[in-house]
Write an enzyme that holds these catalytic residues in place. Structure first.
Site, mmCIF file in Angstrom:
data_model
loop_
_atom_site.group_PDB
_atom_site.id
_atom_site.type_symbol
_atom_site.label_atom_id
_atom_site.label_comp_id
_atom_site.label_asym_id
_atom_site.label_seq_id
_atom_site.Cartn_x
_atom_site.Cartn_y
_atom_site.Cartn_z
ATOM 1 N N ASP A 175 0.858 -1.171 0.000
ATOM 2 C CA ASP A 175 0.000 0.000 0.000
ATOM 3 C C ASP A 175 0.905 1.235 0.000
ATOM 4 O OD1 ASP A 175 -2.363 1.560 0.333
ATOM 5 O OD2 ASP A 175 -1.857 1.771 2.452
ATOM 6 N N ASP B 101 -0.232 5.271 0.814
ATOM 7 C CA ASP B 101 -0.534 6.203 1.909
ATOM 8 C C ASP B 101 -0.527 5.461 3.241
ATOM 9 O OD1 ASP B 101 -1.708 8.891 0.631
ATOM 10 O OD2 ASP B 101 -2.537 7.230 -0.529
ATOM 11 N N LYS C 213 -9.060 -2.451 -3.009
ATOM 12 C CA LYS C 213 -8.838 -3.358 -1.880
ATOM 13 C C LYS C 213 -9.972 -3.260 -0.892
ATOM 14 C CE LYS C 213 -5.011 -1.119 -1.183
ATOM 15 N NZ LYS C 213 -3.779 -0.595 -0.581
ATOM 16 N N ASP D 109 -1.278 -0.609 5.965
ATOM 17 C CA ASP D 109 -1.508 0.067 7.252
ATOM 18 C C ASP D 109 -2.962 -0.061 7.699
ATOM 19 O OD1 ASP D 109 -2.428 1.847 5.172
ATOM 20 O OD2 ASP D 109 -2.606 3.387 6.734
#
Lengths: 303, 303
Positions: B30, B32, B222, B246
């Site tokens: 991922d 961000d 996702k 995250d």
């Protein structure tokens, strides 16, 4: 009183209509979709409501609409041919002010909403910010914590045609503090449709703020607990109260929860097809009686 | 490989780290909250990703962010110190174009979204409208059906800092036709927080449009099915693929559903407290391993 669930009043005998009309002293009616759509009265609705009044029924206009103060609602109703006074109006803008005053709230309100709520808050001495346009400036992510007002202690979400990304950002940031109250006027998904344009309701904005704040709002309007308690405190006799509405999931639900009689009209949100689906899937709430539109009662009143 | 669920890699022995590093050939990460927050790299993330590359791992950047085209993502990554090329980027803007092209879509897209999606659509020859501000004019309720474009056959909702009431109204009106497709890039509630300002994510806008349209969007990002199928079609060996993220409810969920190994970093949305809650309440998805931040791996790489 009638043989089966969801009796169509148009099929009632004269005696049944008479018994129906004698069975309530108070009429609570929704507005949008029952009495009018946008700025047009639904044909026959003014005459029917005024006829109830002639028969000595007590009348309350119970609306989830939060865009107007009570006196402006009364004026709109009068302009469309309804006899109405401000103290007969129970709107969610009023409920917000009534609720916050009732809990002794003294901080400031950040509002996604309109002047209707603002004016009702002002009337009880509660300060607010947020009404009107708040557009994205150059870089939306550059919003500084100093742009948040430290006096804010509640976020109120009502109908807001100026809703915008910065408003969602501010609401979610205030709500990141657990001490900040989160109040919504109502969760209606849409307004009753006048044409092919879908007009999103306050529920659309409430869901958005619930999503980014990861919190649940306390909803004051129909069919939630606060408006129920408010109505119960008015000293109505539930068994002799009729709730009229165009939405099963707000108006009729409220009526059922309060033990009122319920009349669904098909001139607004809930369609005949929706009703049929609710009936066959046996998913409550079902109204006691139904009519295509409120004005159809005019032909049924005893002469 | 490790003794207990959610093993903290910081507690691993040298041998365990070596076994871990040998256990995957492909790294999906991922962006961000793992690699950067806003425009700042998270310390150590570039070095760690570049070290994976040195070790011969294949790398894909898998992001729900829809605001940029793949080449602009690659440039951003490079500027922050990551080695990256456009064909290593799997963004939701790209997925939208890939999906619509795949089903042979030839109509127009009404978009609540940004130029990122627009550019990807243009690249596959799909027309779109809706990008940029669309503010309320005098009376929002006066919108005419003629303001709707009859060629629109899909509503796409991605991130849009210019989201507004007229946009909700148009999206819901297009979606009132059952033939109109309803696609969302992702349902992330918020962006990873850099400070006290909460930055609402695309999920906030998707929920709003789902509410007023009374429909459910097909979500491409996702952890939903389309991105899973896309990754599966890339010929990865799931057992030898590591997914880094995250967010438990998107990144780790995707990894678990695809049978990848999963590494959660606590530098973004899911906090240590959230993880503890997920662990005690035994609410999946749980990652295999965890690290405070990706850069902590640098000290653990065998020298």
């Amino acid at each position: 009183m009638f043989k089966s669930a969801v009796f169509n009043l148009k099929d009632a005998t004269k005696e049944e209509i008479q018994t129906f009309l004698n069975s309530f002293d108070t009429v609570l009616t929704d507005c949008d979709g029952v009495l009018w759509i946008d700025n047009n009265a639904i044909p026959g609705s003014p005459e029917t409501m005024n006829q109830f009044r002639k028969l000595g029924k007590k009348i309350f206009y119970v609306t989830n609409n939060s865009t107007k103060i009570r006196s402006d609602f009364a004026i709109k109703a009068q302009e469309l041919g309804f006899i109405a006074s401000a103290d007969e109006i129970l709107s969610t803008a009023y409920l917000v002010a009534h609720y916050l005053k009732g809990i002794g709230f003294t901080k400031k309100v950040y509002m996604i909403g309109s002047n209707g709520i603002g004016e009702e808050l002002k009337a009880v001495g509660i300060r607010y910010i947020g009404v009107g346009p708040d557009h994205v400036c150059s870089d939306f992510k550059s919003m500084k914590p100093s742009e948040l007002d430290s006096e804010v202690g509640a976020v109120v979400v009502g109908f807001d045609e100026h809703v915008s990304y910065p408003k969602f950002m501010k609401a979610a940031s205030y709500l990141d503090s657990e001490d900040c109250l989160f109040i919504a006027t109502n969760t209606d998904e849409r307004f009753p449709k006048g044409g092919s344009i879908v007009v999103p309701g306050t529920g659309t904005l409430v869901k958005a703020v619930e999503t980014c704040s990861q919190r649940k709002a306390l909803v004051l309007g129909k069919p939630h607990a606060y408006v129920r308690k408010f109505l119960e405190s008015c000293g109505l006799d539930p068994a002799r109260t009729l709730m009229i509405g165009d939405r099963c999931n707000t108006d009729i639900e409220l009526g059922v929860r309060c033990g009122f009689q319920t009349l669904l009209v098909l001139s607004g949100v809930t369609s005949e097809r929706d009703l049929e689906k609710i009936r066959t899937e046996k998913k409550p709430p079902l109204p006691d009686v139904v009519l295509p539109k409120l004005g159809d009662l005019m032909a049924l009143f005893p002469s």
